[in-house]
Design an enzyme around this catalytic site. Structure first.
Site, PDB file in Angstrom:
ATOM      1  N   CYS B 101      33.003   6.692  51.857  1.00  0.00           N
ATOM      2  CA  CYS B 101      32.431   5.586  51.071  1.00  0.00           C
ATOM      3  C   CYS B 101      31.449   6.126  50.032  1.00  0.00           C
ATOM      4  O   CYS B 101      31.447   5.704  48.888  1.00  0.00           O
ATOM      5  CB  CYS B 101      31.743   4.597  52.002  1.00  0.00           C
ATOM      6  SG  CYS B 101      30.971   3.205  51.163  1.00  0.00           S
ATOM      7  N   CYS B 197      30.608   0.142  59.479  1.00  0.00           N
ATOM      8  CA  CYS B 197      30.255  -1.225  59.059  1.00  0.00           C
ATOM      9  C   CYS B 197      31.418  -2.191  59.158  1.00  0.00           C
ATOM     10  O   CYS B 197      31.213  -3.372  59.372  1.00  0.00           O
ATOM     11  CB  CYS B 197      29.664  -1.219  57.657  1.00  0.00           C
ATOM     12  SG  CYS B 197      30.838  -0.822  56.351  1.00  0.00           S
TER      13      CYS B 197
END
Ligand SMILES: Cc1ncc(COP(=O)(O)O)c(C=O)c1O
Lengths: 396, 360
Positions: B101, B197
């Site tokens: 990410c 997440c």
């Protein structure tokens, strides 16, 4: 407190209150009395409400008994569509179809889809043309496919993203031919085109105060006496027993004042606002020659609201432009709804046949009673840099 | 400078944004919507993509008096992070989606967009230090060793580092929380996020099972004898001991560990702890913060919050050979090998294969 924007171009989201409406609101807030009480204070409060109702009715071409005050456009739409659907279906269980247009505001789309999901409604969505206007023949076909199964028809008066005005006369004619109740969400139209409820032959019509210089949190469903929609809120039986809840005297009084002023000044302000819109559109075209102004180009009460300019900027994202304009004190909208702050491509543009990229690359500029040439010029002054940067960031 | 502060809704990024404001920058708060389904509220375990987080970020921006927007990066995130995560597990490796990410979203898609829109840099609440060095911007471990996040930033190149700001690098977490409290930020006491997440409950295996469905296979010992079965090799990581549910006990009665995952057949090999030790890492896809390392001794970190290992590192084009001076256990292919020179991050490469050097 943040500073006032340098140019507020988002009047279709909400428009500043008329100073007179603020005055009425504040003085009424100081008044004691529940409008349902029987004593002198209650009667005085009630009198303000009824005078307001008469004023609202007069300005909308309705009878006072047809005005049902509520919390605004969302509630009025919910009451109209759910209430009429339930009432019709109770009379005749085979009436389960709700016919609506593909460009309705979420405050109507969502109750309709909710009815389909939870209340066994069958929904029929009518398409629009490239300018965002309902295709009447398609609506007729939807209704005539099985007229005896239709519980209600609804088509907004003017679209909130494009400003395109809908063929309400023809929608009403189809409804009358088949004896189906017909409603229109006139939230955006009310400030900018003359409305005559009686002449329109609608059965129900939604208006809200904050789009025409009144306070947020009050509006009305104008609905013919013969119709008896099932209530959403049950309680003290206020507002024809259709909408219970202690009556908001100050909100209603302020709403009436705002509507009164708006209608009184409408002819003059419409011409002024249309001229500002022309300045805005021509300016944008000068700076961004490939910009596309969407919707109906023709002005006038059967074509387009004077105050909305919906523009696609090829190769740009509306979100990016909005942010960059905001940083320069110019406030506008992408016109689309947000789910949890995440902008979604506009369902209106998609319904008009645009692709998702175009639908993401658009901005809605909307003018109002306080707009000036300076507001427009401020936008035009910062647009070259904003457009260049947004173009550089491109479309994802 | 004009700064985009990436605000997750947590305390770290809120204080980072506050410090950027104090430093005199023109700061705009951005919350990245990474989940395809942001409507869901989430309680308990925290991630970075619930509505609650977005609201917390907005309230922090309000408190700082900075503009705030949500940028929808859910498509990029799904395509480059989530899909890669699934593909890596399918291939028998153990990916670290946070590195991915950072490499592809936060310091790539977001940074590029920010630069194009006229911003100069992206600020985040990561615990790592940036200093100007002779060879450009250097990234160092955080002053708070317990919180240090330089490992997940080991994928950043010089170009990315030049446009990054980590205002918390000199600080410990305690100080950050106290500062948030003092600044009146509502997130001051919000618990830290730990999990991946996009996997709300932290159950990676369950999440993968839902995505990939059952893919049964055999569990074998080092001799190839079948000692058990499983419903999907993706539920395993090299070095794992729990949840093997072996039918046949080990001859020595000692616990067994996952040694290897063969993705095509889905065969999982288990064995004693001693067989886990490796000292040669064959790595690919190097990303250097500045110049590649000259062959020599460095320290390497092989998983988030993992230990430091002394190693000889040889970079050769798109391959990196790492020789650990002391063998280490449970090194999973797919994880990043981040190379440090003291506290300075030299860069990273992805572990492709491990082996045992034939040393006397
Ligand atoms: C066409 C339309 N209908 C309904 C609404 C909702 O009205 P209110 O904000 O009063 O609930 C709006 C305003 O957002 C609107 O534009």
């Amino acid at each position: 407190m943040t500073d006032a924007p340098l140019a507020y171009l988002d009047h279709a989201a909400t428009t500043p209150m008329w100073p007179e409406a603020i005055d009425v609101m504040t003085s009424e807030l100081a008044r004691l009395g529940n409008a349902s009480s029987l004593h002198a204070s209650g009667r005085a409060a009630r009198r303000v409400v009824e005078e307001s109702r008469e004023l609202v009715a007069e300005r909308l071409g309705a009878r006072p008994s047809e005005v049902v005050f509520c919390s605004g456009g969302t509630e009025a739409n919910n009451l109209a569509i759910k209430g009429l659907y339930w009432a019709r279906r109770a009379q005749d269980p085979s009436r389960r179809r709700v016919v609506f247009s593909s460009i309705e505001h979420h405050a109507l789309l969502d109750p309709v889809t909710w009815l389909a999901k939870h209340e066994d409604a069958e929904i029929a969505m009518t398409p629009v043309d490239r300018s965002g206007r309902v295709v009447v023949e398609a609506l007729r076909a939807e209704v005539e496919a099985d007229p005896s199964a239709v519980a209600a028809i609804t088509t907004m008066w003017a679209n909130n993203e494009m400003g395109t005005i809908q063929p309400i006369d023809e929608v009403v004619r189809i409804a009358r031919e088949h004896d189906v109740p017909v409603h229109s969400d006139a939230v955006q139209a009310a400030g900018y085109v003359p409305l005559d409820f009686a002449a329109s032959e609608l059965d129900a019509m939604t208006v809200t105060a904050h789009k025409l210089g009144g306070p947020v949190g009050v509006g009305a469903l104008v609905i013919r006496r013969e119709l008896d929609p099932v209530a959403l809120l049950h309680g003290g039986g206020q507002e024809r027993d259709i909408r219970s809840g202690t009556i908001g005297v100050a909100l209603i009084a302020s709403f009436a004042t705002a509507l009164d002023l708006t209608v009184e000044r409408q002819a003059a302000s419409t011409a002024r606002i249309e001229a500002l819109r022309t300045r805005l559109v021509e300016g944008i075209r000068r700076i961004v020659p490939d910009a596309i102004v969407n919707g109906d180009p023709t002005a006038g009460p059967t074509h387009r609201l004077p105050n909305i300019a919906h523009v696609t900027f090829p190769g740009c994202e509306g979100d990016a432009m909005l942010m960059l304009l905001d940083a320069q004190g110019v406030e506008c909208s992408t016109g689309s709804a947000c789910a949890a702050g995440v902008p979604q491509p506009s369902h209106v543009l998609l319904a008009m046949g645009y692709d998702e990229v175009a639908a993401r690359g658009s901005l809605r500029f909307s003018l109002g009673h306080t707009s000036t040439e300076d507001d427009v010029d401020r936008l035009l002054a910062v647009l070259p840099t904003v457009h260049e940067r947004a173009l550089r960031a491109g479309v994802r | 400078m004009r700064i985009v502060a990436a605000m997750s809704g947590g305390v770290d990024s809120a204080v980072a944004a506050a410090r950027a404001v104090d430093a005199g920058h023109d700061v705009t708060g951005i919350h990245l919507a990474l989940s395809r389904n942001p409507r869901s509220y989430r309680s308990g375990a925290r991630g970075c993509c619930s509505i609650e987080d977005s609201n917390d970020a907005r309230r922090a921006a309000d408190a700082l008096g900075i503009p705030f927007y949500v940028w929808d990066m859910s498509e990029e995130f799904a395509d480059t992070v989530v899909d890669d995560f699934v593909a890596e597990y399918t291939a028998g490796r153990t990916p670290n989606p946070c590195l991915r990410c950072n490499e592809k979203i936060k310091f790539a898609a977001v940074l590029e967009r920010a630069l194009a829109l006229g911003f100069d840099a992206v600020a985040t609440g990561h615990y790592a230090r940036l200093v100007e060095g002779p060879g450009g911007v250097e990234m160092h471990r955080s002053a708070d060793h317990g919180k240090d996040q330089s490992y997940v930033l080991g994928v950043l190149t010089q170009e990315q580092l030049r446009h990054s700001l980590f205002p918390l690098g000199d600080t410990t977490k305690d100080v950050v929380r106290a500062e948030a409290e003092q600044r009146g930020l509502q997130v001051a006491r919000k618990p830290d996020s730990h999990d991946i997440c996009f996997i709300a409950d932290g159950d990676n295996a369950g999440w993968l099972a839902e995505k990939l469905g059952p893919r049964p296979g055999a569990i074998v010992d080092e001799s190839g004898a079948v000692v058990g079965e499983h419903d999907g090799a993706y539920a395993f990581t090299v070095g794992q001991r729990r949840g093997l549910r072996l039918g046949v006990p080990a001859p020595d009665g000692k616990p067994r560990f996952v040694l290897d995952i063969e993705p095509v057949s889905g065969t999982v090999t288990v064995g004693p702890r001693a067989s886990l030790a490796v000292d040669a890492l064959h790595c690919v896809r190097p990303l250097w913060c500045a110049a590649p390392p000259v062959a020599g001794e460095y320290t390497v970190q092989l998983r988030a919050h993992g230990a430091e290992h002394r190693a000889v590192v040889r970079a050769d084009g798109d391959r990196v050979e790492v020789e650990l001076l002391d063998p280490a256990d449970g090194i999973a292919p797919g994880q990043a090998c981040v190379v440090y020179d003291g506290t300075r991050v030299v860069g990273s490469a992805t572990i492709d294969r491990t082996s045992r050097l034939a040393r006397s």
